[in-house]
Structures are given as structure tokens and as C-alpha cells.
Design an enzyme around this catalytic site. Structure first.
Site, PDB file in Angstrom:
ATOM      1  N   HIS A 145      37.787  -5.233  70.243  1.00  0.00           N
ATOM      2  CA  HIS A 145      37.340  -4.069  71.024  1.00  0.00           C
ATOM      3  C   HIS A 145      38.284  -2.875  70.820  1.00  0.00           C
ATOM      4  O   HIS A 145      37.834  -1.752  70.577  1.00  0.00           O
ATOM      5  CB  HIS A 145      37.255  -4.440  72.506  1.00  0.00           C
ATOM      6  CG  HIS A 145      36.992  -3.263  73.407  1.00  0.00           C
ATOM      7  ND1 HIS A 145      35.726  -2.867  73.768  1.00  0.00           N
ATOM      8  CD2 HIS A 145      37.836  -2.386  73.999  1.00  0.00           C
ATOM      9  CE1 HIS A 145      35.809  -1.797  74.552  1.00  0.00           C
ATOM     10  NE2 HIS A 145      37.078  -1.481  74.710  1.00  0.00           N
ATOM     11  N   GLU A 146      39.575  -3.127  70.917  1.00  0.00           N
ATOM     12  CA  GLU A 146      40.542  -2.025  70.764  1.00  0.00           C
ATOM     13  C   GLU A 146      40.504  -1.465  69.341  1.00  0.00           C
ATOM     14  O   GLU A 146      40.636  -0.255  69.152  1.00  0.00           O
ATOM     15  CB  GLU A 146      41.956  -2.476  71.129  1.00  0.00           C
ATOM     16  CG  GLU A 146      42.122  -2.910  72.597  1.00  0.00           C
ATOM     17  CD  GLU A 146      41.597  -1.896  73.607  1.00  0.00           C
ATOM     18  OE1 GLU A 146      41.595  -0.684  73.302  1.00  0.00           O
ATOM     19  OE2 GLU A 146      41.157  -2.303  74.697  1.00  0.00           O
TER      20      GLU A 146
ATOM     21  N   HIS B 143      37.877   1.027  68.987  1.00  0.00           N
ATOM     22  CA  HIS B 143      38.289   2.398  69.342  1.00  0.00           C
ATOM     23  C   HIS B 143      38.994   3.079  68.159  1.00  0.00           C
ATOM     24  O   HIS B 143      38.812   4.268  67.932  1.00  0.00           O
ATOM     25  CB  HIS B 143      39.234   2.385  70.546  1.00  0.00           C
ATOM     26  CG  HIS B 143      38.542   2.102  71.842  1.00  0.00           C
ATOM     27  ND1 HIS B 143      37.428   2.795  72.258  1.00  0.00           N
ATOM     28  CD2 HIS B 143      38.817   1.214  72.840  1.00  0.00           C
ATOM     29  CE1 HIS B 143      37.044   2.332  73.448  1.00  0.00           C
ATOM     30  NE2 HIS B 143      37.866   1.370  73.823  1.00  0.00           N
TER      31      HIS B 143
HETATM   32 ZN    ZN Z   1      37.876   0.231  75.526  1.00  0.00          ZN
END
Ligand code: ZN
Length: 232
Positions: free
Chosen positions: A98-99, A102
Site C-alpha cells: 500500500h505504501e 503511494h
Molecule cells: Zn495510504
């Protein structure tokens, strides 16, 4: 009267937030104890996924706390909490992916992320001083100063920036989780069962951003309810 109305506006989103946070902790507690089949720690998975996405300029660092993992677009640094970095769990794979989602958004110039970053100063100002302005204006108004209403409207405008920030956070977070799901599957880092586990953690985390938006909206609606109920 004002207090009751305030509670009426604020309690439902608060309950939703508490529920969402409890889902995050239960999903994390469950899947941080499930070992992933590849035996990869979060830190190792980060290297694999950074490479997969061609993100050679992103550094990986540690950070204190639990579930404090984040990507810093200004410094191009991925910061991982100790449990995520060191343990080869299913939860760690989901969180790291998830990170890195980003970081991929950052590299791709994903518009909602850029808008969100641009809104940070205004949103900070709005969440700090919006509330103060509204109540200062309310007090002025109650003491007979008509311009108190204008001060309240200024506070509402300030607070709207915080609401906008919470709104634009939603596509940023959902998109990062979708990218995470895709890269976990494409790289074969997870089995089908592990994919479900990592996905559960991500879905629970996304709900907290929905809750944050609802809280901000409820606050805004309450302010509007206050100011519209007053006569010039
Ligand atoms: Zn996030």
C-alpha cells in the site's frame, strides 16, 4: 440545545470511526501473526516491490510506533514500523505494498495525490482555526456584535479546506490499495489465501478514511446549522 444538536451531528460518525478502527486492529492483529509463505519481512518485500516498480530513488527507513507506516512524498522516503519491517507476516506485505502504491502515485504524478499535498497547509489551518473562528464569531454575535456572523462564515470557509482534504484523501487511499493488490498478485509475493488476508487489512484501513470524512462533514454541517439559524 446547541450541545444536544452537536452530539446528534457528531455521535454517529464517531461510532462509525470507533467501529472502523476496531476492524483495523482486529485485522492487523490477526494477519500480523500469520506468516507469509515466502518468508519475506516487510523490509525485504519493500526492496522487491520498489524494484518491481522501478523506484530506485526511494529510501526505506524505520519509524516508531504501531501502524505508523507511511510514504513521505517530499523526501521520497518509505518509513516502516518495526513490526512491519522485521516480521514476515501477511499484514506486512499488504501494508508495504500500500505504501509503495503511494510512491508509485508520486512518481506517476497522480492528480489526487498532488491536490492532497497542495491542500495540507490549508487543511491544517482550517482544522486548527476554523473551530476557533466559529466559536469566537458565535460569542461576538451573542454579545450583540452583528459581524460575529461574518467571523463564523470565515471559520466555516477555513474548515471547508479540512473537509476537502478528507474528501481528496479517499481516492488517494483507495487507489494506493488497488495498486497494492495488483503488485502483490503480479509479483507472486502472495498466495491466493494470503492475498485475501492482505486485502482484508487494506479494506479495513480504507474505512477509517471514510469515517474521517464523515466526521469532518458532520462538523461542517453543524457549523452551517448554527450560522443559518441566526438572524442578521
Ligand atoms: Zn495510504
Amino acid at each position: 440545545m446547541g450541545i444536544f444538536m452537536y452530539l446528534l451531528f457528531m455521535i454517529p460518525p464517531l461510532i462509525f470511526m470507533i467501529w472502523a478502527q476496531s476492524r483495523v486492529s482486529s485485522a492487523y492483529n490477526k494477519y500480523s501473526k500469520v506468516r507469509n509463505m515466502s518468508g519475506m519481512t516487510g523490509a525485504q518485500a519493500a526492496q522487491t516491490l520498489l524494484e518491481y516498480n522501478g523506484l530506485r530513488d526511494v529510501k526505506v527507513e524505520g519509524t516508531k510506533g504501531k501502524l505508523t507506516d507511511h510514504y513521505d512524498p517530499r523526501r521520497k522516503v518509505l518509513r516502516l514500523s518495526a513490526d512491519v519491517a522485521r516480521l514476515p507476516s501477511v499484514a506486512a506485505l499488504g501494508i508495504v505494498a500500500h505504501e509503495i502504491g503511494h510512491a508509485v502515485q508520486d512518481k506517476a504524478g497522480y492528480a489526487p495525490l498532488r491536490i492532497r499535498s497542495a491542500l495540507v497547509p490549508a487543511a491544517n489551518l482550517g482544522s486548527r482555526f476554523g473551530f476557533i473562528c466559529v466559536f469566537l464569531g458565535l460569542i461576538l454575535y451573542m454579545f450583540g456584535a452583528g459581524f460575529g456572523l461574518d467571523v463564523m462564515w470565515a471559520g466555516i470557509a477555513l474548515f471547508a479546506a479540512a473537509v476537502l482534504f478528507a474528501l481528496v484523501t479517499l481516492p488517494v487511499e483507495y487507489n494506493a490499495s488497488n495498486r497494492a493488490r495488483q503488485m502483490l498478485q503480479a509479483t507472486g509475493l502472495v498466495s491466493a489465501k494470503e492475498y485475501q488476508g492482505a486485502s482484508t487489512v487494506l479494506s479495513a484501513a480504507a474505512l477509517t478514511y471514510v469515517a474521517a470524512l464523515l466526521q469532518a462533514l458532520a462538523q461542517l454541517f453543524f457549523f452551517l446549522f448554527l450560522v443559518l439559524g441566526m438572524r442578521r
